[in-house]
Design a protein around this motif. Structure first.
Motif, PDB file in Angstrom:
ATOM      1  N   TYR A   1       9.177  -7.523   4.542  1.00 53.81           N
ATOM      2  CA  TYR A   1       9.662  -6.768   3.390  1.00 53.81           C
ATOM      3  C   TYR A   1       9.611  -5.285   3.758  1.00 53.81           C
ATOM      4  CZ  TYR A   1       8.475 -11.068   0.820  1.00 53.81           C
ATOM      5  OH  TYR A   1       8.386 -12.367   0.388  1.00 53.81           O
ATOM      6  N   THR A   2      10.686  -4.562   3.510  1.00 51.78           N
ATOM      7  CA  THR A   2      10.657  -3.130   3.779  1.00 51.78           C
ATOM      8  C   THR A   2      11.164  -2.358   2.564  1.00 51.78           C
ATOM      9  OG1 THR A   2      12.851  -3.195   4.813  1.00 51.78           O
ATOM     10  CG2 THR A   2      10.933  -3.372   6.281  1.00 51.78           C
ATOM     11  N   PHE A   3      10.626  -1.145   2.407  1.00 49.58           N
ATOM     12  CA  PHE A   3      11.012  -0.238   1.341  1.00 49.58           C
ATOM     13  C   PHE A   3      11.749   0.962   1.939  1.00 49.58           C
ATOM     14  CE2 PHE A   3       8.648  -1.765  -2.369  1.00 49.58           C
ATOM     15  CZ  PHE A   3       7.669  -2.556  -1.802  1.00 49.58           C
ATOM     16  N   GLY A   4      12.626   1.547   1.139  1.00 48.33           N
ATOM     17  CA  GLY A   4      13.140   2.850   1.478  1.00 48.33           C
ATOM     18  C   GLY A   4      12.059   3.899   1.251  1.00 48.33           C
ATOM     19  N   GLN A   5      12.333   5.120   1.666  1.00 48.92           N
ATOM     20  CA  GLN A   5      11.319   6.176   1.569  1.00 48.92           C
ATOM     21  C   GLN A   5      11.235   6.777   0.173  1.00 48.92           C
ATOM     22  OE1 GLN A   5      14.381   6.679   2.439  1.00 48.92           O
ATOM     23  NE2 GLN A   5      14.981   8.834   2.267  1.00 48.92           N
ATOM     24  N   GLY A   6      12.164   6.397  -0.699  1.00 48.46           N
ATOM     25  CA  GLY A   6      12.112   6.850  -2.085  1.00 48.46           C
ATOM     26  C   GLY A   6      13.040   8.015  -2.381  1.00 48.46           C
ATOM     27  N   THR A   7      13.532   8.055  -3.607  1.00 51.61           N
ATOM     28  CA  THR A   7      14.271   9.208  -4.141  1.00 51.61           C
ATOM     29  C   THR A   7      13.506   9.716  -5.345  1.00 51.61           C
ATOM     30  OG1 THR A   7      16.490   8.555  -3.419  1.00 51.61           O
ATOM     31  CG2 THR A   7      16.340   9.950  -5.383  1.00 51.61           C
ATOM     32  N   LYS A   8      13.131  10.998  -5.302  1.00 55.03           N
ATOM     33  CA  LYS A   8      12.459  11.597  -6.437  1.00 55.03           C
ATOM     34  C   LYS A   8      13.493  12.176  -7.390  1.00 55.03           C
ATOM     35  CE  LYS A   8       9.004  15.040  -7.776  1.00 55.03           C
ATOM     36  NZ  LYS A   8       8.083  16.107  -7.312  1.00 55.03           N
TER      37      LYS A   8
ATOM     38  N   LYS B   1       2.977   9.428   0.547  1.00 51.91           N
ATOM     39  CA  LYS B   1       3.968   8.623   1.259  1.00 51.91           C
ATOM     40  C   LYS B   1       4.565   7.564   0.342  1.00 51.91           C
ATOM     41  CE  LYS B   1       3.078  10.709   5.183  1.00 51.91           C
ATOM     42  NZ  LYS B   1       4.070  11.617   5.824  1.00 51.91           N
ATOM     43  N   GLY B   2       5.457   6.754   0.912  1.00 52.54           N
ATOM     44  CA  GLY B   2       6.113   5.718   0.141  1.00 52.54           C
ATOM     45  C   GLY B   2       5.372   4.394   0.183  1.00 52.54           C
TER      46      GLY B   2
ATOM     47  N   ALA C   1      -8.028   5.302  10.224  1.00 51.77           N
ATOM     48  CA  ALA C   1      -7.685   6.379   9.293  1.00 51.77           C
ATOM     49  C   ALA C   1      -6.325   6.127   8.651  1.00 51.77           C
ATOM     50  CB  ALA C   1      -7.689   7.715  10.024  1.00 51.77           C
ATOM     51  N   GLU C   2      -5.414   5.562   9.412  1.00 53.76           N
ATOM     52  CA  GLU C   2      -4.057   5.328   8.881  1.00 53.76           C
ATOM     53  C   GLU C   2      -3.980   4.188   7.869  1.00 53.76           C
ATOM     54  OE1 GLU C   2      -4.958   5.487  12.099  1.00 53.76           O
ATOM     55  OE2 GLU C   2      -3.960   3.930  13.311  1.00 53.76           O
TER      56      GLU C   2
ATOM     57  N   ARG D   1       0.813  -1.212   0.000  1.00 60.47           N
ATOM     58  CA  ARG D   1       0.000   0.000   0.000  1.00 60.47           C
ATOM     59  C   ARG D   1       0.844   1.258   0.000  1.00 60.47           C
ATOM     60  NH1 ARG D   1      -2.854  -0.288   6.030  1.00 60.47           N
ATOM     61  NH2 ARG D   1      -0.984   0.232   7.281  1.00 60.47           N
ATOM     62  N   GLN D   2       0.200   2.353  -0.396  1.00 61.27           N
ATOM     63  CA  GLN D   2       0.863   3.653  -0.441  1.00 61.27           C
ATOM     64  C   GLN D   2      -0.116   4.716   0.050  1.00 61.27           C
ATOM     65  OE1 GLN D   2       2.113   5.173  -4.312  1.00 61.27           O
ATOM     66  NE2 GLN D   2       3.893   6.140  -3.348  1.00 61.27           N
TER      67      GLN D   2
END
Lengths: 119, 108
Positions: free
Chosen positions: B97-104, A43-44, A88-89, A38-39
């Motif tokens: 599983y984890t993701f980074g916060q991203g690079t735009k 957010k990421g 909500a989150e 999910r996103q």
């Protein structure tokens, strides 16, 4: 063409429930592990849940464990997630995602379905 | 849980330039479990690199991945207009599983 198409998103009140579906086509659905990612707005990406190819093994992120249930129907090439006690989150675009068996990356993504939890 | 930190948060570059994106893990990650994705606005994320350095099917060879342990890099050798997007690294470990916060990556 290999495709994943999500459905079932919408507006739900806090504490409510929603069931998302994901139809796979163009590939042998039963041979793949499946996930939900999910996103939240702005957010990421966040991994939510995983199910193995025959549905015998599942796993969840801590944030949804006990509230979400992932399942699949290989005869209908469909993945599900039952979401209860929504907060909500939990508001986010939910992506249905495919992973080759015994791999730990996601090689095919759906377009996503938006879930909004709000009163 | 392993935390992935991507840098920079935003990278402003011009077409034709070389872009280098970083992904740092809070503890060692097996290269087998390090993946990169591209996410264009309004589209589904796309697999770019798996196993830290293997390009996915159909990915142009201007994309390359490298690194080991806690430091991984995605390099785009010559930026094309369609490369301006958000890039995420992702890892698997301890059933999570984890993701980074991203690079735009934005056009300068």
């Amino acid at each position: 063409e290999e495709q994943l198409v999500e459905s079932g998103g919408g507006l739900v009140q806090p504490g409510g429930s929603l069931r998302l579906s994901c139809a796979g086509s163009g590939f042998s659905f039963r041979n793949y592990w499946m996930h939900w990612v999910r996103q939240a707005p702005g957010k990421g990406l966040v991994w939510v849940s995983h199910i193995n190819s025959d549905g015998s093994s599942v796993s969840y992120a801590d944030s949804v464990r006990g509230r979400f249930t992932i399942s699949r129907d290989n005869a209908k090439n469909t993945l599900f997630v039952q979401m209860n006690s929504l907060r909500a989150e939990d508001t986010a675009v939910y992506y249905c995602v495919r992973a080759p068996r015994w791999s730990y990356y996601f090689d095919q993504w759906g377009q996503g379905t938006l879930v909004t939890v709000s009163s | 849980e392993i935390v992935l930190t991507q840098s920079p948060g935003t990278l402003s570059m011009s077409p034709g330039e070389r872009a280098t994106l970083s992904c740092r893990a809070s503890q060692s990650v097996s290269s087998r479990y390090l993946t990169w994705y591209q996410h264009r606005p309004g589209q589904a994320p796309r697999l770019l690199i798996f196993g830290a350095s293997s390009r996915a099917a159909g990915i142009p060879d201007r994309f390359s991945g490298s690194g080991s342990g806690t430091d991984f890099t995605l390099t785009i050798s010559r930026l094309e207009p369609e490369d301006f997007a958000v890039y995420y690294c992702q890892q698997y470990g301890s059933s999570v599983y984890t993701f980074g916060q991203g690079t735009k990556l934005e056009i300068k």
